[in-house]
Design an enzyme around this catalytic site. Sequence first.
Site, PDB file in Angstrom:
ATOM      1  NE  ARG A  53      -4.562 -33.395 -19.540  1.00  0.00           N
ATOM      2  CZ  ARG A  53      -3.849 -32.831 -20.528  1.00  0.00           C
ATOM      3  NH1 ARG A  53      -2.569 -33.135 -20.736  1.00  0.00           N
ATOM      4  NH2 ARG A  53      -4.399 -31.946 -21.337  1.00  0.00           N
ATOM      5  N   GLY A  54      -5.976 -35.504 -22.525  1.00  0.00           N
ATOM      6  CA  GLY A  54      -5.928 -34.732 -23.767  1.00  0.00           C
ATOM      7  C   GLY A  54      -6.535 -35.599 -24.861  1.00  0.00           C
ATOM      8  CB  ALA A  55      -9.130 -34.861 -27.395  1.00  0.00           C
ATOM      9  NE  ARG A  93     -11.337 -37.765 -18.797  1.00  0.00           N
ATOM     10  CZ  ARG A  93     -10.591 -36.650 -18.897  1.00  0.00           C
ATOM     11  NH1 ARG A  93      -9.393 -36.696 -19.441  1.00  0.00           N
ATOM     12  NH2 ARG A  93     -11.050 -35.503 -18.448  1.00  0.00           N
ATOM     13  CD  GLN A 200      -6.020 -30.581 -16.373  1.00  0.00           C
ATOM     14  OE1 GLN A 200      -6.242 -29.611 -15.652  1.00  0.00           O
ATOM     15  NE2 GLN A 200      -6.922 -31.529 -16.577  1.00  0.00           N
ATOM     16  CG  ASP A 241     -11.458 -32.549 -24.563  1.00  0.00           C
ATOM     17  OD1 ASP A 241     -10.989 -31.450 -24.229  1.00  0.00           O
ATOM     18  OD2 ASP A 241     -10.938 -33.640 -24.249  1.00  0.00           O
ATOM     19  CG  ASN A 251     -10.694 -27.172 -24.701  1.00  0.00           C
ATOM     20  OD1 ASN A 251     -10.144 -28.277 -24.871  1.00  0.00           O
ATOM     21  ND2 ASN A 251     -10.009 -26.131 -24.271  1.00  0.00           N
ATOM     22  CE  LYS A 252      -9.866 -29.977 -18.512  1.00  0.00           C
ATOM     23  NZ  LYS A 252     -10.571 -31.100 -17.838  1.00  0.00           N
TER      24      LYS A 252
HETATM   25  O1  MRU Z   1      -9.320 -33.315 -18.740  1.00  0.00           O
HETATM   26  P1  MRU Z   1      -8.224 -33.224 -19.743  1.00  0.00           P
HETATM   27  O2  MRU Z   1      -6.931 -32.799 -19.151  1.00  0.00           O
HETATM   28  O3  MRU Z   1      -8.111 -34.474 -20.574  1.00  0.00           O
HETATM   29  O4  MRU Z   1      -8.699 -32.066 -20.721  1.00  0.00           O
HETATM   30  C1  MRU Z   1      -7.933 -31.812 -21.870  1.00  0.00           C
HETATM   31  C2  MRU Z   1      -8.386 -30.620 -22.627  1.00  0.00           C
HETATM   32  O5  MRU Z   1      -9.393 -30.024 -22.339  1.00  0.00           O
HETATM   33  C3  MRU Z   1      -7.571 -30.251 -23.820  1.00  0.00           C
HETATM   34  O6  MRU Z   1      -7.627 -28.879 -24.036  1.00  0.00           O
HETATM   35  C4  MRU Z   1      -8.134 -30.967 -25.046  1.00  0.00           C
HETATM   36  O7  MRU Z   1      -8.194 -32.346 -24.833  1.00  0.00           O
HETATM   37  C5  MRU Z   1      -7.340 -30.704 -26.251  1.00  0.00           C
HETATM   38  S1  MRU Z   1      -5.831 -31.573 -26.209  1.00  0.00           S
HETATM   39  C6  MRU Z   1      -4.985 -31.422 -27.635  1.00  0.00           C
END
Ligand code: MRU
Length: 359
Positions: A53-55, A93, A200, A241, A251-252
Amino acid sequence: MGRLVTIRTIDWEGSIPGRVRLVDQTALPGEFRILTCESSEDVWKAIRRLSVRGAPAIGVAGALGTMLAIQGADEEELWERLDDAVEYLATARPTAADLFWALDRMRKAGESLRGQPAGEVKEGLLREALSILNEDRARCHAIGRHGSRLLNDGDTVLTHCNAGAFAATEYGTALGVIFRAVEEGKRIKVIAGETRPLLQGTRITAFELKQAGIPVTIICDSAAGGVLQRKMAQAILVGADRIASNGDVANKIGTYTLSVLAREHGVPFYVAAPTSTFDLSLANGAKIPIEERPPEEITHGTEGRLAPEGVSAFNPAFDVTPAGNISAIITERGVIERPDRERIRSHFAEAANPVPPSS
Ligand code: MRU
């Protein structure tokens, strides 16, 4: 200056054929479990259930997943498999731009190899996938170098979700800035929002920072307002993201709330993200597709049902922070102060200098 060693989140094992090895983030922090993916379906599932996970990490997973789909193909099957894999992995996703960016790179790399024998096409595609992976490492370190100047010795930084090594291939974006500032000798403390519903912040950010020896305190997401009111943080620093061409940032979920609080309390609000997270085709953040995840992530906890039977839950995984609430966006190319359409345009137009040399 000592460099902090951070985790390697995802890697390619072998050559052709090879496999994808990634840290299963659903098991953290209790268990450090390695997941081996042998097919693009394995990678798709790993992305969907947030094992990876994470962009930026999702982008790398997409590129390596494409390799898994084509590595066993013969001359006849190869092109159809490549197209299908790119299309299929894009459905894992919807929000993180890096996934579509990486898949597009794989597709274009394939196109540039048309007419060559299958073995050479595969070698070329593996080279591209590994470049995507290695460039991500370099980009995260460059983001750290550019962003660290925004933090002062003694600062406490509030962060949200996880934008660290686990969200990329190593080091991370928002946490990369913190790692770098600490490497430079600044004393930085972190307050990490727990990040409901999948935690997270509690599980992953706290794990990474603790491993690196950086003082971290976790809070309920709803404590952020009180924390800023009490002047307990001097900056807010998050990842992204997807970033639209006007600087709006997805973002989250909960990030937008933090940006409003930052404005109210006069605290700088920083976003750290590689240029692969920008989607310059979108005029603004309203056009960013926001993933909705299963209601059970809210109605149920690890011990079972929390909400009364029959109660519905709305579970968007991301929200959009307007550019006007953002003090600066940090990329591998530098810092975009008070981002807007014009500043972003010139950031991308500047002489090609994607990744400054490592130091
Ligand atoms: O749902 P997730 O855990 O994939 O969400 C991730 C985030 O929102 C991060 O802040 C974002 O991807 C930046 S990661 C460098």
